[in-house]
Design a protein around this motif. Structure first.
Motif, short mmCIF file in Angstrom:
data_model
loop_
_atom_site.label_atom_id
_atom_site.label_comp_id
_atom_site.label_asym_id
_atom_site.label_seq_id
_atom_site.Cartn_x
_atom_site.Cartn_y
_atom_site.Cartn_z
N LEU A 164 -3.89 2.06 0.22
CA LEU A 164 -4.18 1.08 -0.82
C LEU A 164 -4.47 -0.28 -0.21
N VAL A 165 -5.51 -0.93 -0.72
CA VAL A 165 -5.86 -2.28 -0.29
C VAL A 165 -5.98 -3.18 -1.52
N HIS A 166 -5.34 -4.34 -1.47
CA HIS A 166 -5.55 -5.37 -2.49
C HIS A 166 -5.05 -6.71 -1.96
N LEU A 190 0.20 0.49 2.37
CA LEU A 190 -0.32 -0.65 1.62
C LEU A 190 -0.84 -1.70 2.59
N VAL A 191 -2.05 -2.16 2.35
CA VAL A 191 -2.62 -3.30 3.08
C VAL A 191 -2.85 -4.41 2.07
N HIS A 192 -2.06 -5.48 2.18
CA HIS A 192 -2.26 -6.65 1.32
C HIS A 192 -3.00 -7.70 2.13
N ALA A 204 -10.68 -3.62 5.67
CA ALA A 204 -9.35 -3.00 5.57
C ALA A 204 -9.36 -1.49 5.68
N GLY A 205 -10.49 -0.85 5.42
CA GLY A 205 -10.58 0.59 5.57
C GLY A 205 -9.71 1.39 4.62
N ALA A 228 -19.51 -1.76 2.31
CA ALA A 228 -18.44 -1.23 3.16
C ALA A 228 -17.42 -0.45 2.34
N LEU A 229 -17.33 -0.72 1.04
CA LEU A 229 -16.36 -0.03 0.19
C LEU A 229 -16.87 1.34 -0.27
N SER A 230 -18.10 1.68 0.10
CA SER A 230 -18.64 2.98 -0.30
C SER A 230 -17.85 4.13 0.31
#
Length: 448
Positions: A164-166, A190-192, A204-205, A228-230
């Motif tokens: 998860l990225v946000h 989680l990547v914040h 962030a991948g 990149a979010l594809s």
């Protein structure tokens, strides 16, 4: 405890990057150890406040308070002195964790076991925005949080295999309950990103991304970041209606039709599109697991939305929840299509415009305005009118020269003529809160 089962439960994997905030990471074992140290400090307190900054310290403090059985009170990082004082006094917080108060050291380690709180015990006290008075403390239990995060996990096929990225604030349902506790319960890293900058999202991948409409609009403005979010599995938008043009632009750039969902501080997430189903621009989908909805519709099929389910609040601080046979009146105006899709029109107090005998949803007019190539932002409200009762009034941010009459005619060509704005104000910016929601109560104030 059960809420954090994916991170602390039997057989949970020790991930080296269980939580990363602004480039700093904690493993599963380190997070649990640091949280247990906090739990030892606060054990016995009924309520503990946390200065909710975008930091590892905030995550550790929240988890530690929950493990200790205290009700955790997230204090907005941008709260002014009066709001902060109200939250601390009203909640009865016995201790404040954070910068300038009792610091949290993420390198400390605690140990031992703690009794799991009961499902009905208070877990979070989250304060509403206070648009109609002083903010009210919404009390959620361990049981309501578990039901809430499990329902969205089921709808979005969210598993430990996700990342998860946000970069959302850690004092709202979106950023904290879904974005931190949801990840911990699912066992997904989680990547914040500290702030939701497009380039940070792109780097962030992740497989799963959370954002509010403002975030997605800014990502669309940087096509390289959007593309990149594809590689992600799912993009989720919430906290405010996603304009249809942003939905379509995001799809064109990423190949993803974003999942839209609906919720409130009092209810958590109750309606959502699904990972394994279609997504319809401008709509938030269907009730999630365990939820029932009804719309008290009048003419045009528009009416107030009521919800019922296990993720509803236990009550407010100092007062019970105003439930009718388990139903909660959201105060939001919605349309439920014959095939079950829900569309949120807006707040009853500001977004249902009664003009000349018609009931007009502000969101529909905003979407029409946003379809104009020169319009960057739009907000629509009803203003007093001697003949019509209320006049449809628009506040619009444009990127190129365009006049009031052109925008009025544009809307009239797309919608019924009675829905066109009677008045259009061209402004430099719209007032927004930390989650990107337009603060319509401020429209017409000094900032304009």
């Amino acid at each position: 405890m059960r809420l954090l089962a994916g991170t602390t439960g039997p057989g949970s994997a020790d991930r080296p990057d269980a939580v990363t905030v602004a480039g700093r990471a904690l493993s599963t074992e380190a997070l649990l150890g640091a949280a247990l140290a906090v739990a030892g400090d606060v054990r016995g307190a009924a309520a503990v406040a946390v200065d909710a900054t975008p930091s590892l310290e905030t995550v550790v403090a929240v988890v530690g308070g929950l493990l200790a059985g205290a009700a955790v009170v997230p204090v907005p990082s941008d709260a002014g002195p009066a709001e902060r004082d109200h939250i601390l006094r009203d909640s009865g917080a016995e201790l404040v964790l954070g910068p300038g108060a009792t610091p949290v050291d993420v390198t400390r380690r605690g140990g031992g076991t703690l009794p799991a709180p009961a499902p009905g015990d208070a877990a979070l006290i989250m304060y509403t925005s206070g648009t109609t008075g002083a903010p009210k403390g919404v009390v959620h239990t361990h049981g309501s949080l578990e039901a809430g995060v499990d329902a969205v996990a089921e709808a979005w096929d969210w598993t430990a295999g996700d990342r998860l990225v946000h970069g959302l604030p850690l004092f709202h349902v979106h950023g904290l309950v879904l974005g931190v506790l949801g990840a911990l319960r699912a066992g997904s890293p989680l990547v914040h990103t500290a702030k939701p900058h497009p380039e940070r999202y792109a780097a962030a991948g992740g497989t799963l991304y959370f954002g509010v409409p403002t975030v997605w609009s800014r990502i669309c403005a940087q096509p390289s970041a959007a593309r990149a979010l594809s590689r992600a599995r799912l993009l989720v938008s919430g906290s405010a209606a996603l304009p249809v043009p942003v939905f379509e632009r995001l799809y064109a750039l990423t190949g993803h039709r974003p999942v839209e969902r609906y919720g409130m501080t009092e209810t958590l997430i109750t309606i959502s599109s699904r990972a394994d189903g279609p997504r319809r621009p401008g709509h938030v989908g269907f009730p999630v697991q365990g939820v029932q909805t009804r719309v008290d519709a009048e003419d045009g099929g528009i009416g107030e939305l009521w919800v019922r389910g296990p993720m509803l609040l236990r009550g407010y601080v100092h007062q019970p929840a105003d439930l009718v046979d388990g139903w909660f009146r959201t105060g939001d105006i919605a349309r439920k299509d014959p095939d079950g899709w829900h569309r949120i029109v807006g707040r009853a107090s500001t977004d249902l415009i009664k003009s000349g005998g018609y009931r007009i949803g502000a969101g529909e007019v905003e979407d029409a305005l946003l379809a104009h190539p020169a319009v960057r932002e739009a907000a629509v409200i009803g203003t007093p009118h001697a003949d019509l009762g209320e006049a449809v009034t628009a506040y619009v941010v444009v990127s190129a020269g365009v006049g009031e009459h052109e925008l009025q005619d544009f809307v009239a060509r797309h919608l019924s003529v009675h829905k066109r704005p009677r008045v259009v104000h061209l402004v430099d910016a719209l007032p927004r809160n930390a989650m990107g929601k337009v603060q319509k109560k401020r429209l017409g104030g000094p900032m304009l």
